[in-house]
Design an enzyme around this catalytic site. Structure first.
Site, short mmCIF file in Angstrom:
data_model
loop_
_atom_site.label_atom_id
_atom_site.label_comp_id
_atom_site.label_asym_id
_atom_site.label_seq_id
_atom_site.Cartn_x
_atom_site.Cartn_y
_atom_site.Cartn_z
CE LYS A 11 -2.66 4.10 5.98
NZ LYS A 11 -1.98 2.78 5.60
CE1 TYR A 51 -3.54 1.79 1.26
CE2 TYR A 51 -5.24 1.34 2.64
CZ TYR A 51 -4.04 1.86 2.26
OH TYR A 51 -3.52 2.64 3.29
CG ASN A 123 1.43 3.29 7.91
OD1 ASN A 123 -0.09 3.43 7.77
ND2 ASN A 123 2.09 2.42 6.86
CG HIS A 126 -2.82 7.26 1.71
ND1 HIS A 126 -1.93 5.84 1.48
CD2 HIS A 126 -3.84 8.36 0.80
CE1 HIS A 126 -1.91 6.76 0.04
NE2 HIS A 126 -2.38 7.56 -0.49
CD GLU A 137 -3.39 7.25 -3.44
OE1 GLU A 137 -2.89 6.10 -3.72
OE2 GLU A 137 -2.93 8.63 -2.81
P1 IDP Z 1 2.34 3.17 1.53
O1 IDP Z 1 0.99 3.44 2.86
O2 IDP Z 1 3.32 3.58 1.98
O3 IDP Z 1 2.30 3.74 0.50
P2 IDP Z 1 1.66 0.76 0.35
O4 IDP Z 1 2.79 -0.17 -0.63
O5 IDP Z 1 1.12 1.57 -0.68
O6 IDP Z 1 2.66 1.74 1.07
O7 IDP Z 1 1.08 -0.04 1.17
C1 IDP Z 1 -0.02 0.44 1.96
C2 IDP Z 1 -0.75 0.18 3.01
O8 IDP Z 1 -0.37 -1.07 3.52
C3 IDP Z 1 0.39 0.53 4.16
O9 IDP Z 1 0.56 1.86 4.52
C4 IDP Z 1 -0.51 -0.76 5.23
O10 IDP Z 1 -0.90 0.15 6.45
C5 IDP Z 1 -0.03 -1.63 3.94
N1 IDP Z 1 1.07 -2.46 4.18
C6 IDP Z 1 1.82 -2.49 3.61
N2 IDP Z 1 3.06 -3.29 3.05
C7 IDP Z 1 2.59 -3.72 4.04
C8 IDP Z 1 3.04 -4.88 4.56
O11 IDP Z 1 4.26 -6.01 4.18
N3 IDP Z 1 2.60 -5.31 6.01
C9 IDP Z 1 1.40 -5.30 6.49
N4 IDP Z 1 0.54 -3.55 6.29
C10 IDP Z 1 1.69 -3.53 4.90
MG MG Z 2 0.76 3.80 -1.17
#
Ligand code: IDP
Ligand code: MG
Length: 168
Positions: A11, A51, A123, A126, A137
């Site tokens: 990212k 997303y 984070n 992805h 994806e």
């Molecule tokens: P993942 O990336 O671990 O699969 P997902 O639930 O698919 O997690 O969410 C996609 C991205 O959205 C996450 O990597 C993170 O950057 C962001 N995200 C997910 N949940 C939250 C939240 O509760 N608060 C803020 N950002 C979030």
């Molecule tokens: Mg995800």
């Protein structure tokens, strides 16, 4: 054990922090092979499709700005397709929990992720979380000719009036 493919994105925060080499060497512990790699300028359409399962969440708009690079003035994401036995879970284990504060400190997200003051999980990477997500994806980020293996059915098409650029 199943032969799987998975999408990994470095990212914009990962690129900005020069973490690509570090991330790739951490992921190499999984003993998988890279079958596709691109650096992508992320459009809003690509970001929103990637997303779409999170549409309606309070952090959605900021997440779109994050993955497009608006928060890091880079506008780039590095995309990789990994293939191997149980590739999806092996990569997720090295990547760590979605929330960088809950992630194992030795995971990539635990080591390098942060939560911004406005609450976005920055984070760093992805990684696909199921084979259905991986297929969706990978097809979104790569065309069949950008992957060195035939992983999903494709067809050859002849196009005469396609506008494209060439080197001069
Ligand atoms: P993942 O990336 O671990 O699969 P997902 O639930 O698919 O997690 O969410 C996609 C991205 O959205 C996450 O990597 C993170 O950057 C962001 N995200 C997910 N949940 C939250 C939240 O509760 N608060 C803020 N950002 C979030
Ligand atoms: Mg995800």
């Amino acid at each position: 054990m199943a032969l799987e493919q998975t999408l990994v994105l470095v990212k914009p925060d990962g690129l900005k922090k020069s973490l690509t080499g570090n991330i790739l060497s951490r992921l190499s512990e999984a003993k998988l092979v890279i079958i596709g790699a691109r650096v992508v300028n992320v459009s809003r359409e690509l970001a929103e499709t990637h997303y779409e399962h999170l549409q309606g969440r309070p952090f959605f708009e900021e997440l779109i700005q994050y993955i497009m690079g608006d928060l890091h003035s880079t506008h780039r994401v590095a995309a990789f397709v990994y293939q191997g036995e149980d590739a999806i879970q092996k990569i997720r284990d090295i990547v760590g929990d979605t929330n960088p504060e809950n992630a194992n400190p030795v995971s990539i997200r635990g080591a390098y992720g942060r939560i911004t003051t406005s609450g976005v999980f920055e984070n760093v990477v992805h990684a696909s979380s199921s084979s259905e997500d991986a297929e969706k994806e990978i097809k979104l980020w790569f065309g069949p000719d950008e992957i060195v293996e035939d992983i999903y059915p494709s067809r050859e098409v002849m196009r005469s009036e396609v506008r494209m650029r060439e080197w001069v």
